[in-house]
Scaffold this active site. Sequence first.
Site, PDB file in Angstrom:
ATOM      1  N   GLU A 164      42.915  49.115  34.910  1.00 50.38           N
ATOM      2  CA  GLU A 164      43.114  49.389  36.344  1.00 50.38           C
ATOM      3  C   GLU A 164      44.498  49.937  36.703  1.00 50.38           C
ATOM      4  O   GLU A 164      45.282  49.282  37.409  1.00 50.38           O
ATOM      5  CB  GLU A 164      42.848  48.118  37.153  1.00 50.38           C
ATOM      6  CG  GLU A 164      41.424  47.645  37.095  1.00 50.38           C
ATOM      7  CD  GLU A 164      41.129  46.528  38.101  1.00 50.38           C
ATOM      8  OE1 GLU A 164      42.067  46.020  38.732  1.00 50.38           O
ATOM      9  OE2 GLU A 164      39.955  46.195  38.259  1.00 50.38           O
ATOM     10  N   GLU A 377      34.305  44.190  34.254  1.00 46.57           N
ATOM     11  CA  GLU A 377      34.560  43.059  35.152  1.00 46.57           C
ATOM     12  C   GLU A 377      33.600  43.140  36.327  1.00 46.57           C
ATOM     13  O   GLU A 377      33.312  44.240  36.817  1.00 46.57           O
ATOM     14  CB  GLU A 377      35.991  43.078  35.736  1.00 46.57           C
ATOM     15  CG  GLU A 377      37.074  42.668  34.781  1.00 46.57           C
ATOM     16  CD  GLU A 377      38.460  42.700  35.411  1.00 46.57           C
ATOM     17  OE1 GLU A 377      38.592  42.400  36.623  1.00 46.57           O
ATOM     18  OE2 GLU A 377      39.411  43.029  34.677  1.00 46.57           O
TER      19      GLU A 377
END
Length: 472
Positions: A164, A377
């Site tokens: 990320e 995730e």
Amino acid sequence: MTQFPKDFLWGAASAAYQVEGAHDVDGKGLSVWDVYSHQPGTTYQGTNGDDAADHYHRMEEDVALMAELGMSSYRFSISWARILPQGKGEVNLAGIDFYSRLIDNLLRHNIKPMITLYHWDLPQALQDEGGWEARATTEAFVEYAKVCYQHFGDRVDLWSTFNETVVFIGHGYITAQHPPGVRDPARGLQACHHVFIAHAKAVAAFRKAKVAGLVNQLAVIGFVNVLQPHTAASSSQKDIKAREIADAIFTHWFYDPVLKGQYPPELLNMAQTALGAPQFAPGDEKLLKDNICDFIGVNYYKREMIAANDGESITTQNTTGEKGSANEFGFRDLFKFVRNPDGEYTDWDWEIYPQGLSDGIMQITQRYGKIPIYVTENGLGYKDPIIDGEIVDDARIDYLRRHIEATRSAIALGADVRGYYPWSFIDLLSWLNGYQKQYGFVYVDRDNNLNRKKKKSFAWYQNVIQSHGQIL
Ligand code: BG6
């Protein structure tokens, strides 16, 4: 009904700083988070990861629980400063030993390790030399990656470089909520560029080293991004245009460099004209082009509704006082993030929208072709109710069930999704929300020696895995 592919991986995920604890033992160096979280006012009620879930000392117990859950893969990150306390130079053998034992334990239980090399915990020593703004950090990252390839490459098939980038760069250099706590988009864009360059160099080194993985299959290396599909708040032309801009900034800017080997040209031009960044060094274009990654990992929690901004000023703060909504990212002239009036929201104001997962996966598949995708995730941050001593997390079960269904829908529509990793295996530290925002299948009793206890969702996910998704 579409079945999950035979080799589909049922995993769960975590990250070193959020779960390991033991932040200064056995030769580990400090990371930026070890230092930042100790500065007053930076985190929720001053919480930090000094102890976290103490996974460092309880690793065997935790892996036994993973085995009981039936997980076929475990995504974890390596703490760079545990391996190279100064970020480069001397290798800490105790750190190598910890991850080596973790990997061996996983394999003993037929759990495939998936390594993330960087989940935000830059060694502080490198931050002191400029962090991601310094080009030299890209070389230090490759040095670190090569140490990991050398020590773990014979046993690990699935690797990813970064987690990320939009979050650690966005919060690190625009909202100033993560280290280094700067508000300067131009510096952020340059730091972001260095992350993509570090990624490309680490992919090149991975291929040069012919990292084998288990039984001499060639291992693969990818990149993990937020998957945050944007929906226009109305069918008006200006909202649709606003959504396109949000897509370009938050999605294409972060996926194109690793999957197409270049930034979106129009946006790059805009950024370089307006901010003078990112600056390229000679050879950067080729480096990106030559090192497209093997798969993409997507982390999905929510979608965002986008509207044109008609000049009003926007401040958002949700019910729990968490700051850092995307509205603060500084694109207020171009678009704004709005609440879906009919939406279902978590206590942290994240919209629960399972269809966003399938929509997002299909958007990626359409833009980049049928590349392998892992949902790296997905989960519900929740204050779990405890009833008669049992952790009754029905809301989590409902959230995960609907998102696994959405994953199946994307497969039915033709996407190459190879695994699903709920966040998280165990309750761990939320960077800005402390320990009150729980995500795990396993509860950690913070008042009682960090003892583990299985939640209701544990037995549910166990059944999902055993039935290969049939019981949904
Ligand atoms: C992802 C991160 O952005 O979201 C995780 O990769 C993080 O590290 C997760 O914990 C959930 O975010 P939060 O803010 O609820 O902890």
